[in-house]
Structures are given as structure tokens and as C-alpha cells.
Write a protein that holds these residues in place. Structure first.
Motif, short mmCIF file in Angstrom:
data_model
loop_
_atom_site.label_atom_id
_atom_site.label_comp_id
_atom_site.label_asym_id
_atom_site.label_seq_id
_atom_site.Cartn_x
_atom_site.Cartn_y
_atom_site.Cartn_z
N LYS A 1 11.93 16.71 -1.65
CA LYS A 1 11.03 15.57 -2.26
C LYS A 1 10.38 15.08 -0.84
CE LYS A 1 14.03 14.66 -5.84
NZ LYS A 1 15.27 13.95 -6.21
N PHE A 2 11.24 14.84 0.25
CA PHE A 2 10.57 14.04 1.41
C PHE A 2 9.40 14.72 1.91
CE2 PHE A 2 15.04 12.79 1.98
CZ PHE A 2 14.96 11.49 1.60
N LEU B 1 6.45 14.21 -0.44
CA LEU B 1 6.01 12.93 -0.13
C LEU B 1 5.22 12.75 1.16
CD1 LEU B 1 8.73 10.29 -1.06
CD2 LEU B 1 6.56 10.29 -1.98
N ARG C 1 1.07 12.27 1.21
CA ARG C 1 0.47 11.12 1.76
C ARG C 1 -0.69 11.76 3.00
NH1 ARG C 1 5.21 7.49 4.29
NH2 ARG C 1 5.59 6.18 2.73
N ASP D 1 0.95 7.99 11.61
CA ASP D 1 1.82 9.01 11.35
C ASP D 1 2.27 8.89 10.15
OD1 ASP D 1 3.19 6.90 12.52
OD2 ASP D 1 4.61 7.99 13.73
N GLU E 1 11.18 6.55 7.26
CA GLU E 1 11.32 6.83 5.61
C GLU E 1 11.36 8.25 5.10
OE1 GLU E 1 8.32 4.31 6.69
OE2 GLU E 1 6.97 5.13 5.37
N LEU E 2 10.73 8.92 5.80
CA LEU E 2 10.65 10.38 5.27
C LEU E 2 11.22 11.36 6.15
CD1 LEU E 2 6.70 10.43 3.85
CD2 LEU E 2 9.03 9.88 2.69
N ARG F 1 1.57 0.81 6.77
CA ARG F 1 1.73 1.20 5.56
C ARG F 1 0.85 2.01 4.93
NH1 ARG F 1 3.54 -3.52 2.73
NH2 ARG F 1 1.43 -3.37 1.81
N ALA F 2 1.26 3.02 4.05
CA ALA F 2 0.17 4.09 3.41
C ALA F 2 -1.04 3.23 2.96
CB ALA F 2 1.02 4.96 2.52
N ASP F 3 -0.74 2.24 2.10
CA ASP F 3 -1.98 1.62 1.48
C ASP F 3 -3.07 0.77 2.47
OD1 ASP F 3 0.54 0.10 1.48
OD2 ASP F 3 -0.22 -1.37 0.46
N GLN F 4 -2.29 0.20 3.59
CA GLN F 4 -2.91 -0.36 4.40
C GLN F 4 -3.75 0.73 5.11
OE1 GLN F 4 0.28 -2.09 6.81
NE2 GLN F 4 0.48 -3.92 5.37
N LEU G 1 10.15 9.39 -9.56
CA LEU G 1 10.88 10.22 -8.50
C LEU G 1 12.09 9.59 -7.91
CD1 LEU G 1 10.33 12.89 -6.64
CD2 LEU G 1 9.27 11.47 -5.19
N LEU H 1 17.87 8.13 -0.04
CA LEU H 1 17.61 7.83 1.24
C LEU H 1 18.96 7.76 2.04
CD1 LEU H 1 14.73 5.29 1.14
CD2 LEU H 1 14.69 7.54 1.60
N HIS I 1 20.45 9.80 7.13
CA HIS I 1 19.13 9.34 7.33
C HIS I 1 18.53 8.64 8.54
CE1 HIS I 1 15.09 7.55 6.17
NE2 HIS I 1 14.82 8.57 5.35
N SER J 1 17.04 6.11 9.34
CA SER J 1 16.79 4.45 9.43
C SER J 1 17.73 3.58 8.70
CB SER J 1 15.34 4.28 9.42
OG SER J 1 15.00 4.72 8.03
N GLU K 1 4.61 5.23 -4.90
CA GLU K 1 5.45 5.13 -3.55
C GLU K 1 6.06 3.44 -3.73
OE1 GLU K 1 4.77 5.59 0.32
OE2 GLU K 1 3.77 7.44 0.03
N GLN L 1 1.01 -7.69 9.14
CA GLN L 1 0.68 -7.07 8.02
C GLN L 1 1.93 -6.49 7.43
OE1 GLN L 1 -2.70 -4.63 7.42
NE2 GLN L 1 -4.00 -5.70 8.66
N ARG L 2 2.72 -5.67 8.22
CA ARG L 2 3.98 -5.09 7.68
C ARG L 2 4.84 -6.07 7.25
NH1 ARG L 2 4.97 0.21 8.66
NH2 ARG L 2 6.52 -0.08 6.97
N ALA M 1 8.36 2.46 2.28
CA ALA M 1 8.17 1.91 3.66
C ALA M 1 8.75 0.58 3.94
CB ALA M 1 6.79 2.22 4.07
N ILE N 1 12.67 0.34 4.04
CA ILE N 1 13.47 0.32 5.14
C ILE N 1 13.11 -0.94 6.08
CG2 ILE N 1 13.35 2.16 7.17
CD1 ILE N 1 13.82 3.61 4.91
#
Lengths: 420, 378
Positions: free
Chosen positions: A155-156, A159, A163, A230, A237-238, A353-356, B11, B15, B19, B21, B35, B202-203, B360, B363
Motif C-alpha cells: 500500500k505504501f 500511495l 503521488r 520528495d 509517512e510512506l 504536503r502533497a496538496d500544498q 484504503l 502505520l 515505521h 516515524s 489521503e 504552512q505545515r 502526512a 505523523i
């Protein structure tokens, strides 16, 4: 053209001259392929060491020091380790695709090296559609990533691969648009032609070139999945994203593809915007003279430092008059300097983050690249001071507007209560 | 395909427990819609070591080395909590110098914990170790001090009922003063790199908001609670040990998001430095490091038979309220030995903070709670 500048070209020509006329074209092709196939892994191996050393210094560490002097043999030992590691394929994974994916990732990365102009007349294939070729070949990489993620049955991995594909496709758009300006100004798609067009002035010194350089470099960084973009392999997370289930040599191939592509991004940024294999437009000895004068006059530095600095600058200037720096040194020097910026990003930036990340591509870089095309048009259509001023102000205003529009409203500066 | 069918494709991802983190062997059973998190189930217990049961079989003193292993970042403050509970149970007075040394150790622990957890938080954000290693450089200096005082860097086993196990070596206090003097430089540098950083803001801003009421209802404590703006610091509320003698403030957040928790920790470090300055100035070597009654207890642990009854000693540990609950039945072993572990209780509101956020973010939210599995699972 001095001898040092054309050293490699002369050597190749001499070697080929020994062969018969019938063999020569084939030998020439074999030589080009051979040089790239040998140089690419070597470049990749030492890029890993370069990155580890630089990041280590940024983090108050030494980095590899044990294998060889200054850790110089570390890449070899890493490579050997990767070779003898067990290759694990998860149960239920698609074994064939799992094997093909990393190979498919490395091949386009190496193919890109065919059109990198390493120096004056030092380009393996001077394609007249070189620029198109660059984008066509580099986008194959996303197939490999999705293939690898899918075939891993994890799954990772899926995902990460999802992305990655979203990210690669998004960032290709501003990446391609940012070089449209170059095509407009130079009227050629050949990389040699683009580099030669920058003889008097590097494109980065023009307003549209500066914006284009930033757009292209940022999109390039995003396309090769490096920090702060990245996302596909976001380790926190992945696990490791699309290459979670890879080990041994296959894993090494993924890394090789990533590093080679990162190197290629730097090389193409240098070729497109930073003058390629040409030195700066001002003669170097004049620059050195200026430096010498500054270091002699600098009041803050202690006297011996000033003296040595002035001497060294003057010496460098004299040397330069006698023997200019070879074009390939300029090119590689600039590329490695740019790679340092990549490492610097990695050492300092957290991840978006992915959306940002998508927001940055579609809401900032894409409009900026479009405005940049207009700016390039203004620059080339208008006479010198007017065109430059117009395109510069257009870019500044639109960049400012885009930053204002994109700035998330919820970000604020806060005050904190210190209670008793 | 209809909309409902599309929505039904959720899904489920585990985690953890292995893992990178999750800060130890912690598992988050996450259900994802794309997500976005729609369900999150924390699964704990992988590091269960029967700590409480062992404590009921051992003498009161024998539990000290085990408390080091609870929150292995903050061994000193764990010792401190248990010592407080035993002192309450047995009515043991504490020597003056012992009190000061304990407070100094506890505040140094807070410095190292907050610095390290901020580094880990940035690591979770993908900052490839640089902030973490900057924090660890400072942590090393504090660990050196701990080693000089207790003989061990992390498993200190230093605080005892009635004071501390042994006095600090000569020159130690000067070294500590130097550290306290230099630490603000690190903090300023750290803040210059992080606080105004656009990516970090932002995060973290508006991510993982914990409302005030929920924080109180879930009995969250520590920076997590204060980040939500609740003025509750046990050093002030309870005034244990000699904390009332020092002047310091309690920094409070306003929004209760990850950024507030990060910044409250930075401010708490500055307040800790104030306490340390005062403590290091006022400390004198007029009294021994441990009171006579405490020394007797340490020398002969089996003779310590506290009267029947119960006691609850609590401290403001770096992660929140760390409480030790002891019930005595008049024998050398406690009848009941329970620990209120802040990591565990703060972890219970993880899902409420994570729902509707991205993977994300989960985490980062977990990183901002600041958990250590040794304390969660015990």
C-alpha cells in the motif's frame, strides 16, 4: 581554442583516426555510448559521496571518513554492498514488472546524458530537437515509478507511486513552459545552439531568464523527487514510497536513476540559463583584478589576508590570460555548484504536503511561466532599456500578485500569553 | 460508477509498529479516503514490560532504576516523581541542597526533551535530520552533565526520597551555569531557522487543532494542554518541591494546533532557563545532598515500612503530568503501584485531532503530542 579545452575531443579524434574509414562511424557511436555508460555510474557514485559529505557538514558531522582517505572509496564499498545483498521480492508481487521498473527508471536517466553539452564540441549527440528530446525522455521516468509501486503489491508503494505520478505530470507543465521563452529568443531547439546564444550574456541575467531559471529549476527538483518535493518517498509517512519493497541492486538502480536525473536537471539548468560551458561575459582577468583591488583595500581584514588575497586574485587573472579555463570545467563546475543547492535544500527544508505541493505547481509556477513567455516576448520585441524594464516590472508585479493570492489566509503571526 | 461506489473505496493502512516515524513500536490503524483520514485507531502495548507489577513485588527503592526506563528521555524527572510519592507516603523530609539539585535536574531534563522533540517533529516533516542533530548537539552537553552527576547518561537513577543519591562532583555547578548561559544562543539560532519558516508554518498552523474543552475533558496535560490555552502547570498549581521560590511564567497557546505546541515548548525552554539561573544562583552547600531519613531508607530499603495509606506524587514532567500512585499495606513493598503516564493519556485524543487531516499531518500531529513508548506501554 586551446589544447586543454579540446583535450577530450582531440583524444577521441586521434583514437578514431587510427581506424579504417569503414569502421570509424560505428566506432564513433560505440565510443560515445561507452563514455556515457562509464561516466554515468561514476558520476552517480561520487554524487552520493558529495551529498553525504555536504549534508554531514551542515549537520555538524563528518560524513564518511573510514573507507579510503576522506571517505573517497565509500561509494565503491556501498556499490559492492548493494551487489551482494539479497534481492527480496514480496510474495504476490509481479516479479517481472518488479524487475523491469528500476531498469526502466535508469535507462531514460542515462539517455538524458546523450544531449548534455559538457563542453565546447563535447556533446554526444547534437540533436536539432534536443530540447524536445530532454522532456520526452525525462517523462518516461514516471512510468517506471508507477510500475515499481504497483508491482510491489504494497500500500505504501502504491500511495507513493500515485503521488509521484501526480507530481511529475503537474511539474512537467511549468517545466516545459519555462523553456518556451528560450526557444522564442534563440529560435533553436538544439542545446549547442542555446548555449552558443548565451555567448554575450547568460540568460539568467535577463528578467525572463531569471524567472525562467527559477521555474525550470524548481520544477526540475520536483520532477526528480528531491526535498522539499520528495513526497513520493516521504520516509516519515510512506516508509520509502514507491521503492519500499526494493532491496539490493534494484534499490541501487532506483537511487542511481534519482541521482542521475538530479544531475541532469542541474546540467540542463546550466545549459539553458547559466551560459552552459561558457565563462562569464566579463573577462575573468578583469574580475580577478577587481577582486585583487577589493581585497587589497578591504580595511576589516588583517593585513596578511589582504596581501595573500590580492596576490591570489592577481595570479588567477594572469593565469587566465595565459590559459583560459577549459569549457568543460566551467560546465561541470557550474553543475556541481547547482547540485550543491539541491543538497542545501535537502539539508535545510522540511517537506511540503502533497496538496500544498500541487498548489505550488498549478497556482504559482504555471501562471508565472505563462507570464514569463509574455515577458520574453516584450524583451525581444522592444529596444534594450524599455524591453528589459517592461518585462522586469511585469514579472515582479505578477510574482508579487501570485504570492499575495496564494498566501494562505490562515497563516498568522501569533502572540503568546505568559501566564502566572 | 455512482458517487457512493466511488466513496466506498477506502484504503486501510497500518502505520507501524515498524515505521520510521511513530517514535517507537506504536501502530496507527488508519482508514484513508484518498489521503484524508476518516478513521484512526491507535494500537499500543508492544512495549509492555509489566512495570507496575514489578513495582509491587519490589521494595520502594528498587523501583527507581525501572522508572528510568519509562520515559527514557527524561529519566531524572521520572525519578523525581516517584521520590515525591514515597516522601508523601513515608513523611520524609528533603534536604535543602537535594531540593535544588532535583529542580536543576528536572529543568535540564525539560530542556533536553523539548529540544529533542522539536527536532523529531521537524524530522517527521521531512527535514532530513538537520534540526534534530542541532538539538542533539545541545542534548549531548546536558547528558554530559547527567553523566558527571549520576554516572549514566540516560538511565540516571539519581533522585532518591529525601534528596539525591550523591552530591554533584566539584565544578559541576559551574559547568551547568555555563550551559545555561550558552543555551539561549542555541535557542535563538533554532528559532531563527524554524519559527518564521514558511514551509513549517504552512505545515503546522491550523493542523491538528485540539479545542480547549476537549483537551480538558480528555485530561490532556503538559505542552499539549497549554498549547490549547489552558493555564495548568503543576509546578504552579501544586507548587511541589521548591518551585514556589522561583519566578517563572507559563506560556500559553491560542489556537491549539501543532504550531502552538511547538512554540509553547520553545517558550517553556526559555522559562526553564530562568528557573535554572535562579536555582544555580541560590544553591549553597550548607546541607547534605540527602536528608538523614532518606539516607537511612536508601541504605536499608527493607526497613522502610510506611504506615498503611496511600499517596500520590505528581510532577510537571516535560510531557505532562507524571503521577505515581502508591498504596501501602505496611510491608516493604507497595500494595499498589500505579503510574499516570502523560504520554499515554495524551495519546488518547490522537484520533480527534487527526480526523479530516491528511496522512502526512497525522505523523506531525503524533510528533507534536510528544510520546515515548516506554511510558505509554510501561
Amino acid at each position: 581554442m586551446t589544447s586543454l579545452d579540446q583535450l577530450f575531443v582531440h583524444a577521441a579524434n586521434t583514437a578514431l583516426g587510427l581506424l579504417s574509414d569503414r569502421l570509424r562511424p560505428w566506432a564513433s557511436i560505440a565510443l560515445r555510448i561507452g563514455v556515457i555508460a562509464a561516466a554515468a555510474p561514476a558520476i552517480m557514485m561520487y554524487l552520493t559521496l558529495y551529498e553525504r559529505k555536504v549534508i554531514a557538514r551542515m549537520q555538524n558531522r563528518f560524513g564518511p571518513t573510514r573507507v579510503g582517505v576522506y571517505g573517497l572509496l565509500q561509494p565503491l564499498s556501498d556499490g559492492l554492498k548493494m551487489l551482494i545483498k539479497e534481492d527480496v521480492v514480496p510474495r504476490g508481487a509481479d516479479r517481472l514488472l518488479h524487475l523491469i521498473a528500476p531498469i526502466l527508471a535508469v535507462v531514460p536517466a542515462i539517455l538524458l546524458f546523450a544531449v548534455i553539452p559538457f563542453g565546447r564540441r563535447m556533446i554526444a549527440v547534437d540533436l536539432n530537437v534536443g530540447l524536445l528530446y530532454v522532456f520526452a525522455v525525462s517523462s518516461i521516468g514516471s512510468y517506471a515509478i508507477f510500475m515499481g509501486g504497483w508491482a510491489s503489491r504494497n500500500k505504501f508503494s502504491v500511495l507513493g507511486a500515485m503521488r509521484s505520478v501526480a507530481q511529475l505530470i503537474s511539474y512537467e507543465v511549468p517545466g516545459v513552459l519555462s523553456v518556451v521563452a528560450i526557444i522564442m529568443v534563440t529560435g533553436t531547439l538544439s542545446l549547442t545552439g542555446i548555449v552558443e546564444a548565451q555567448a554575450g550574456r547568460w540568460f539568467v541575467a535577463t528578467p525572463w531568464g531569471f524567472a525562467g531559471c527559477l521555474t525550470f529549476f524548481l520544477s526540475g527538483v520536483a520532477e526528480v523527487n528531491r526535498t522539499p518535493f520528495d513526497m513520493p518517498e516521504a520516509e516519515s509517512e510512506l516508509v520509502a514510497g514507491f521503492h519500499t519493497e526494493y532491496s539490493g541492486m534494484k534499490f541501487a538502480l532506483w537511487y542511481m536513476a534519482e541521482f542521475l536525473e538530479a544531475f541532469a536537471v542541474c546540467a540542463f539548468t546550466v545549459a539553458f540559463f547559466l551560459g552552459g560551458w561558457q565563462g562569464p561575459a566579463i573577462p575573468f582577468w578583469a574580475l580577478a583584478g577587481l577582486l585583487a583591488a577589493i581585497s587589497a583595500a578591504a580595511a576589516k581584514l588583517p593585513l596578511p589576508v589582504r596581501f595573500v588575497g590580492a596576490l591570489a586574485s592577481a595570479g588567477a587573472g594572469l593565469l587566465w590570460r595565459a590559459e583560459p579555463i577549459p569549457s568543460w570545467i566551467w560546465f561541470l563546475g557550474k553543475t556541481y555548484a547547482l547540485f550543491f543547492v539541491l543538497i542545501w535544500f535537502r539539508g535545510t527544508f522540511p517537506r511540503l504536503r502533497a496538496d500544498q505541493l500541487m498548489g505550488l505547481a498549478w497556482k504559482f509556477l504555471l501562471p508565472l511561466a505563462l507570464v514569463n513567455i509574455l515577458a520574453a516576448g516584450l524583451w525581444s520585441a522592444m529596444p534594450f532599456p524599455v524591453g528589459t524594464a517592461l518585462s522586469a516590472s511585469l514579472l515582479v508585479v505578477s510574482a508579487w500578485a501570485l504570492v499575495r493570492l496564494n498566501h494562505p489566509a490562515q497563516l498568522d503571526h501569533r502572540t503568546y500569553v505568559l501566564a502566572d | 460508477m455512482s458517487q457512493t461506489e466511488l466513496d466506498a473505496k477506502l484504503l486501510e493502512v497500518n502505520l507501524g509498529p515498524q515505521h520510521p516515524s511513530t517514535h517507537g513500536v506504536f501502530r496507527m490503524n488508519v482508514t484513508l479516503d484518498g489521503e484524508t483520514i476518516v478513521k484512526l485507531k491507535p494500537v499500543v502495548g508492544y512495549l509492555h514490560r509489566n512495570h507496575e507489577q514489578i513495582g509491587e513485588r519490589a521494595t520502594y527503592i528498587a523501583s527507581f532504576p525501572f522508572t528510568d526506563r519509562l520515559d527514557y528521555f527524561c529519566a531524572m524527572s521520572n525519578n523525581f516523581g516517584l521520590a515525591l510519592a514515597i516522601e508523601k507516603l513515608g513523611g520524609i523530609a528533603v534536604s535543602e541542597r537535594g531540593e535544588y539539585l532535583r529542580v536543576i535536574m528536572a529543568e535540564l531534563t525539560r530542556l533536553l526533551n523539548h529540544a529533542a522533540v522539536t527536532g523529531f517533529l521537524l524530522n517527521d516533516m521531512g527535514a532530513f535530520g538537520t534540526p534534530l542533530l542541532y538539538a542533539f548537539r545541545e542534548r549531548e552537553k546536558i547528558l554530559d552533565l547527567f553523566e558527571a552527576a549520576s554516572g549514566s547518561r540516560m538511565m540516571c537513577n539519581y533522585v532518591r526520597p529525601g534528596g539525591v543519591r550523591q552530591d554533584v562532583p566539584p565544578g559541576w555547578l559551574d559547568q551547568a551555569r555555563r550551559l545555561v548561559e550558552e543555551f539561549p544562543r542555541f535557542l535563538d539560532e533554532f528559532e531563527a531557522l524554524l519559527t518564521e519558516n514558511e514551509i513549517i508554518r504552512q505545515r503546522t498552523q491550523r493542523v491538528g487543532i485540539l479545542p480547549k474543552e476537549l483537551a480538558v475533558n480528555a485530561s490532556a496535560t503538559g505542552p499539549l494542554l497549554r498549547g490549547s490555552g489552558v493555564n495548568y502547570d503543576i509546578r504552579k498549581v501544586d507548587g511541589y518541591s521548591i518551585y514556589p521560590r522561583f519566578s517563572f511564567k507559563v506560556p500559553l497557546g491560542t489556537v491549539g494546533d501543532v504550531y502552538d505546541r511547538y512554540y509553547v515548548r520553545i517558550l517553556e525552554m526559555r522559562e526553564s532557563l530562568k528557573i535554572l539561573q535562579q536555582a544555580l544562583k541560590e544553591i549553597n552547600d550548607a546541607s547534605p545532598a540527602i536528608s538523614p531519613k532518606g539516607l537511612a531508607l536508601v541504605k536499608a530499603p527493607r526497613t522502610f515500612r510506611p504506615p498503611k495509606g496511600e499517596a500520590y506524587g505528581r510532577i510537571e514532567a516535560p510531557k505532562g503530568e507524571l503521577g505515581f500512585y502508591l498504596v501501602s499495606d505496611g510491608t516493604p513493598q507497595p500494595y499498589r503501584y500505579h503510574i499516570r503516564a502523560p504520554s499515554f493519556i495524551n495519546l488518547t485524543i490522537l484520533e480527534d485531532m487527526c480526523l479530516g487531516q491528511k496522512v502526512a499531518d497525522a505523523i506531525i500531529i503524533l510528533g507534536s503530542i510528544d510520546i515515548v513508548m516506554g511510558e505509554v506501554d510501561r
